[in-house]
Design a protein around this motif. Structure first.
Motif, PDB file in Angstrom:
ATOM      1  N   LEU A 124     -14.692   1.351  -0.842  1.00 25.17           N
ATOM      2  CA  LEU A 124     -13.385   0.732  -1.038  1.00 25.17           C
ATOM      3  C   LEU A 124     -13.251  -0.558  -0.250  1.00 25.17           C
ATOM      4  O   LEU A 124     -13.916  -0.763   0.751  1.00 25.17           O
ATOM      5  N   ASN A 125     -12.329  -1.404  -0.713  1.00 26.58           N
ATOM      6  CA  ASN A 125     -11.915  -2.599   0.025  1.00 26.58           C
ATOM      7  C   ASN A 125     -10.514  -2.341   0.553  1.00 26.58           C
ATOM      8  O   ASN A 125     -10.249  -1.286   1.084  1.00 26.58           O
ATOM      9  N   GLY A 126      -9.580  -3.283   0.329  1.00 26.22           N
ATOM     10  CA  GLY A 126      -8.226  -3.200   0.854  1.00 26.22           C
ATOM     11  C   GLY A 126      -7.499  -1.921   0.489  1.00 26.22           C
ATOM     12  O   GLY A 126      -7.718  -1.339  -0.572  1.00 26.22           O
TER      13      GLY A 126
ATOM     14  N   PHE B 269      -8.614  -0.878  -3.386  1.00 30.05           N
ATOM     15  CA  PHE B 269      -9.516  -1.575  -4.294  1.00 30.05           C
ATOM     16  C   PHE B 269     -10.895  -0.961  -4.255  1.00 30.05           C
ATOM     17  O   PHE B 269     -11.382  -0.591  -3.186  1.00 30.05           O
ATOM     18  N   ASP B 270     -11.527  -0.919  -5.402  1.00 28.13           N
ATOM     19  CA  ASP B 270     -12.945  -0.592  -5.482  1.00 28.13           C
ATOM     20  C   ASP B 270     -13.700  -1.788  -4.902  1.00 28.13           C
ATOM     21  O   ASP B 270     -13.351  -2.936  -5.176  1.00 28.13           O
ATOM     22  N   ALA B 271     -14.706  -1.558  -4.102  1.00 25.85           N
ATOM     23  CA  ALA B 271     -15.458  -2.635  -3.460  1.00 25.85           C
ATOM     24  C   ALA B 271     -16.474  -3.296  -4.387  1.00 25.85           C
ATOM     25  O   ALA B 271     -17.020  -4.342  -4.067  1.00 25.85           O
ATOM     26  N   GLN B 272     -16.715  -2.699  -5.569  1.00 25.12           N
ATOM     27  CA  GLN B 272     -17.759  -3.223  -6.444  1.00 25.12           C
ATOM     28  C   GLN B 272     -17.268  -3.736  -7.789  1.00 25.12           C
ATOM     29  O   GLN B 272     -18.014  -4.416  -8.485  1.00 25.12           O
TER      30      GLN B 272
ATOM     31  N   PRO C 295     -14.400  -7.901  -7.494  1.00 29.43           N
ATOM     32  CA  PRO C 295     -13.469  -7.001  -6.809  1.00 29.43           C
ATOM     33  C   PRO C 295     -12.506  -7.775  -5.918  1.00 29.43           C
ATOM     34  O   PRO C 295     -12.834  -8.851  -5.422  1.00 29.43           O
ATOM     35  N   GLU C 296     -11.334  -7.230  -5.731  1.00 29.32           N
ATOM     36  CA  GLU C 296     -10.338  -7.826  -4.842  1.00 29.32           C
ATOM     37  C   GLU C 296     -10.464  -7.192  -3.470  1.00 29.32           C
ATOM     38  O   GLU C 296     -11.163  -6.198  -3.284  1.00 29.32           O
ATOM     39  N   GLN C 297      -9.744  -7.758  -2.496  1.00 27.96           N
ATOM     40  CA  GLN C 297      -9.926  -7.282  -1.137  1.00 27.96           C
ATOM     41  C   GLN C 297      -8.633  -6.907  -0.428  1.00 27.96           C
ATOM     42  O   GLN C 297      -8.628  -5.997   0.383  1.00 27.96           O
TER      43      GLN C 297
ATOM     44  N   CYS D   1      -2.117  -8.571  -4.648  1.00 21.53           N
ATOM     45  CA  CYS D   1      -3.520  -8.358  -4.341  1.00 21.53           C
ATOM     46  C   CYS D   1      -4.261  -9.656  -4.508  1.00 21.53           C
ATOM     47  O   CYS D   1      -3.893 -10.506  -5.306  1.00 21.53           O
TER      48      CYS D   1
ATOM     49  N   GLY E 212      -8.414 -11.561  -3.588  1.00 20.83           N
ATOM     50  CA  GLY E 212      -9.770 -11.411  -3.075  1.00 20.83           C
ATOM     51  C   GLY E 212     -10.204 -12.672  -2.392  1.00 20.83           C
ATOM     52  O   GLY E 212      -9.752 -13.754  -2.731  1.00 20.83           O
TER      53      GLY E 212
END
Length: 143
Positions: A5-7, A20-23, A49-51, A64, A66
Motif C-alpha cells: 500500500l501507499n497513502g 492506495f495500492d502501491a503498484q 499509483p497515487e500516494q 488524492c 501522486g
C-alpha cells in the motif's frame, strides 16, 4: 490486502480506512467495523499509483495525488469523483481550510503550495513558499 500500500487515511464520517495500492492506480476502501475490503475504486485517467489521500475534517471532500502526477483528484464523502485540479511538481501532503473553501497542497520540487478552490473546482494559484515544503496542516484562528 491484495498487495503493498501507499497513502492511507481514515474517514471522519464513515467507519472506513482508504488506502492506495502501491503498484496500480486504485483505492481500497476497508470497513473498520467488519474488518473487510468493501470496494476497490479505479482512479479515472491515472496511469500510475497515487500516494497521498486526505479527508477533510467533515469528510465532505477528499483528495488524492501522486508524487509522479501534477494532478489531484477530489471526491465527495462517498468517494465519488468530483474534479481534478492541477498541482505543482511532486505534490505531497495537503489539507483543507476550516470552511472547506480551499484545498492546500505542498509541492516539494517547485517549492510552492497549490491553492485549489473547491466550490469552483479549479486551481487558483501556486504560491512560492521556499524549498522543502512537504507537509501541511491548517488551523483556524480563534478570537
Amino acid at each position: 490486502m491484495p498487495g503493498p500500500l501507499n497513502g492511507i487515511d481514515a474517514s471522519p464520517l464513515h467507519p472506513w480506512i482508504v488506502a492506495f495500492d502501491a503498484q496500480r492506480p486504485v483505492i481500497y476502501v476497508m470497513d473498520t467495523v467488519q474488518r473487510r475490503l468493501l470496494r476497490t475504486l479505479e482512479l479515472p485517467g491515472r496511469q500510475r499509483p497515487e500516494q497521498v489521500v486526505r479527508f477533510s475534517p467533515t469528510a465532505a471532500c477528499s483528495r488524492c495525488s501522486g508524487i509522479s502526477s501534477r494532478w489531484s483528484a477530489s471526491s465527495d464523502q462517498n468517494l465519488q469523483w468530483l474534479f481534478d485540479a492541477e498541482l505543482g511538481d511532486k505534490p505531497l501532503d495537503g489539507c483543507f481550510t476550516t470552511g472547506m473553501e480551499y484545498m492546500l497542497v505542498a509541492n516539494e520540487n517547485d517549492a510552492t503550495v497549490s491553492v485549489v478552490d473547491i466550490q469552483h473546482q479549479r486551481t487558483l494559484a501556486h504560491v512560492p513558499v521556499g524549498k522543502g515544503c512537504e507537509i501541511l496542516a491548517y488551523y483556524s484562528r480563534q478570537g
